[in-house]
Motif scaffolding. Sequence first.
Motif, PDB file in Angstrom:
ATOM      1  N   ASP A  60       0.874  -1.156   0.000  1.00  0.00           N
ATOM      2  CA  ASP A  60       0.000   0.000   0.000  1.00  0.00           C
ATOM      3  C   ASP A  60       0.917   1.214   0.000  1.00  0.00           C
ATOM      4  O   ASP A  60       1.501   1.573   1.029  1.00  0.00           O
ATOM      5  CB  ASP A  60      -0.903  -0.009   1.239  1.00  0.00           C
ATOM      6  CG  ASP A  60      -1.902   1.141   1.215  1.00  0.00           C
ATOM      7  OD1 ASP A  60      -1.530   2.249   0.750  1.00  0.00           O
ATOM      8  OD2 ASP A  60      -3.037   0.934   1.667  1.00  0.00           O
ATOM      9  N   ASP A 108       0.420   4.411  -0.384  1.00  0.00           N
ATOM     10  CA  ASP A 108       0.022   5.599   0.373  1.00  0.00           C
ATOM     11  C   ASP A 108       0.363   5.453   1.850  1.00  0.00           C
ATOM     12  O   ASP A 108       0.766   6.411   2.502  1.00  0.00           O
ATOM     13  CB  ASP A 108      -1.472   5.868   0.197  1.00  0.00           C
ATOM     14  CG  ASP A 108      -1.810   6.174  -1.262  1.00  0.00           C
ATOM     15  OD1 ASP A 108      -0.931   6.746  -1.949  1.00  0.00           O
ATOM     16  OD2 ASP A 108      -2.904   5.822  -1.717  1.00  0.00           O
ATOM     17  N   LYS A 109       0.205   4.256   2.359  1.00  0.00           N
ATOM     18  CA  LYS A 109       0.491   4.013   3.785  1.00  0.00           C
ATOM     19  C   LYS A 109       1.946   3.622   4.029  1.00  0.00           C
ATOM     20  O   LYS A 109       2.377   3.521   5.175  1.00  0.00           O
ATOM     21  CB  LYS A 109      -0.415   2.904   4.325  1.00  0.00           C
ATOM     22  CG  LYS A 109      -1.878   3.286   4.402  1.00  0.00           C
ATOM     23  CD  LYS A 109      -2.681   2.165   5.049  1.00  0.00           C
ATOM     24  CE  LYS A 109      -4.179   2.460   4.976  1.00  0.00           C
ATOM     25  NZ  LYS A 109      -4.982   1.230   4.964  1.00  0.00           N
ATOM     26  N   GLU A 129       2.503  -5.270   2.201  1.00  0.00           N
ATOM     27  CA  GLU A 129       1.491  -6.255   2.598  1.00  0.00           C
ATOM     28  C   GLU A 129       2.050  -7.664   2.495  1.00  0.00           C
ATOM     29  O   GLU A 129       1.786  -8.501   3.341  1.00  0.00           O
ATOM     30  CB  GLU A 129       0.247  -6.079   1.725  1.00  0.00           C
ATOM     31  CG  GLU A 129      -0.409  -4.723   1.986  1.00  0.00           C
ATOM     32  CD  GLU A 129      -1.593  -4.433   1.087  1.00  0.00           C
ATOM     33  OE1 GLU A 129      -1.863  -5.228   0.169  1.00  0.00           O
ATOM     34  OE2 GLU A 129      -2.236  -3.408   1.308  1.00  0.00           O
ATOM     35  N   SER A 179      -4.458  -0.377  -6.480  1.00  0.00           N
ATOM     36  CA  SER A 179      -3.800  -1.175  -5.446  1.00  0.00           C
ATOM     37  C   SER A 179      -2.375  -1.547  -5.869  1.00  0.00           C
ATOM     38  O   SER A 179      -1.894  -2.636  -5.571  1.00  0.00           O
ATOM     39  CB  SER A 179      -4.639  -2.416  -5.089  1.00  0.00           C
ATOM     40  OG  SER A 179      -5.022  -3.136  -6.236  1.00  0.00           O
ATOM     41  N   THR A 180      -1.716  -0.601  -6.563  1.00  0.00           N
ATOM     42  CA  THR A 180      -0.311  -0.751  -6.981  1.00  0.00           C
ATOM     43  C   THR A 180      -0.095  -2.035  -7.783  1.00  0.00           C
ATOM     44  O   THR A 180       0.964  -2.648  -7.715  1.00  0.00           O
ATOM     45  CB  THR A 180       0.638  -0.718  -5.758  1.00  0.00           C
ATOM     46  OG1 THR A 180       0.120   0.199  -4.801  1.00  0.00           O
ATOM     47  CG2 THR A 180       2.026  -0.238  -6.135  1.00  0.00           C
ATOM     48  N   SER A 216     -10.199  -5.239  -5.816  1.00  0.00           N
ATOM     49  CA  SER A 216     -10.251  -3.782  -5.676  1.00  0.00           C
ATOM     50  C   SER A 216     -10.977  -3.124  -6.851  1.00  0.00           C
ATOM     51  O   SER A 216     -10.883  -1.928  -7.060  1.00  0.00           O
ATOM     52  CB  SER A 216      -8.839  -3.208  -5.528  1.00  0.00           C
ATOM     53  OG  SER A 216      -8.009  -3.630  -6.586  1.00  0.00           O
TER      54      SER A 216
END
Lengths: 307, 307
Positions: free
Chosen positions: A78, A80-81, A85, A158-159, B284
């Motif tokens: 993720d 942005d965060k 994962e 989601s990249t 997603s």
Amino acid sequence: MTERVALGIDVGGTNVKVAFVKEDGTVIAQGSIPTDPARGPERFSLEVAEYAKALAQKNDIVWDSVTGAGVGLAAFMDVDKGWVEESVNLHWYNVPIGDLLSNALGKSVRMDNDANVAALGEVWLGAGRDARTALCVTLGTGVGGGIVIDGRIHRGVSTMAGEIGHIQVKNDGELCNCGHHGCLETLSSATALVRHAKEAGLVGQSEELTAKEVFDLAADGNEIAQVAVADMIHWLSLGLSIGANLLNPDVIIIAGGVVGAGDALIEPLRAAFARDALVRVSRSCTIVPATLGSQAGVLGAARLVFQ
Amino acid sequence: MTERVALGIDVGGTNVKVAFVKEDGTVIAQGSIPTDPARGPERFSLEVAEYAKALAQKNDIVWDSVTGAGVGLAAFMDVDKGWVEESVNLHWYNVPIGDLLSNALGKSVRMDNDANVAALGEVWLGAGRDARTALCVTLGTGVGGGIVIDGRIHRGVSTMAGEIGHIQVKNDGELCNCGHHGCLETLSSATALVRHAKEAGLVGQSEELTAKEVFDLAADGNEIAQVAVADMIHWLSLGLSIGANLLNPDVIIIAGGVVGAGDALIEPLRAAFARDALVRVSRSCTIVPATLGSQAGVLGAARLVFQ
């Protein structure tokens, strides 16, 4: 005004590459340390930061002049965060690597996956300079892909964007690691080329047959190698034409060790692509070999800082 | 401050739709005139301008408040130059329609192809509101596609991006109008569904069997229709999964008359897509039916003005 400097970090399975790069692309210092993910992400972050700081000091780079760090690694994440994962290579699951590195470095950190930063690197300083829409495809163990539009990575939500290795090109084809059948990766990766050549009876000089060697044997007139190469290029062209009909890129960059085959790969690929893609798509698109080699990742990672 | 108003113009094969649209998406006036391309692009431009000005006057829209015009039409074009290179529908070849309309209207003009403006319209005011990356696929005579990233059309370098109708999904499939084999368009367009159902022996109520009718017959238990529908959805899902693995969209919008079939189309398509796409891509991404119908084009054309 002090010139801005970015710290690029490319976390590979074997080594962590580190480079300090100016906004004009000049590399002012670089080095690498072995990757040791087994010691955990906290320890990993501290070691990378320690190494980067020592490298800066040795090269008279004022730490305060370092604007931030960009990190590329093979993982589902993720962005942005700043959260990894899942990274199968590193055995990291749900790791806030962005925060850990940011704390260790005392800098802001941006991250992206390895295929995306490599694509960004090639567009910034390599084969895709000035490309408006670039598709970068890396042929290795698998087939990785990255999309760069107007100088920025297209990540999707989601990249996962650019996963050209997992588009189905062969109906009812081989089972892929992803669980689907007939993925481009099962047909056109360096690994697939070698496997198919071996299955057809090709024997190399050394114990380990490489994709480059299959190309060399094909050039020397070996018919088994020629068939394997032709088949690999057939499916690669189909995959690229699908990607190009969707994205209408001006440049498709082919990366990975197999690029060492040079024109023996690129020329027949261009010819097949001109047949497979829509005319208006193929005629506005050039297929080129990557030029940065294993440097693409660390340079692209640095570039993240300037975006 | 005066509110900005955009003039949207959607040039279809039968009608030219015209709408005045505020920046918040409110349509303040709309209408249409028959398309008569045979009279040439100069005359066409003057007639459209005359009609638009009369429509504005009738609805108390001050002409000076119209910021500019956006135009959508089915053509190969050079968007930057405002040049139609080839429009088979309109029989226009190398026509500077942007300048012609701009002169006739006394406004700046932006243009794009019909699939792209429809996608933009759906993202602005329809099924794709707030989408970060949207893929809009229109099932009609052919299969059209448009990509909208962060609210802007992704055109690629020659306005060909989004051509999902011409990605090969079936190896050695039927010959397509584009000259290639096995294109999605040959398998999942409304036309293809009807053709395949007829070839399998399906007879409709009326002379002209429609795609919606094939769906209705399938729902009524007609086995030939059921097979044709299942086959169409199978290939559509494969095509969408390829597009989604490349673009990683949050929304895929399905447009065209066949959307009238409702859940009979969308539900099995979602189920197939969840199997066909990469897990992290499908989970997603939502597949939704378009909501603007034939209005998508004129609204998306107006939106071009505000970009």
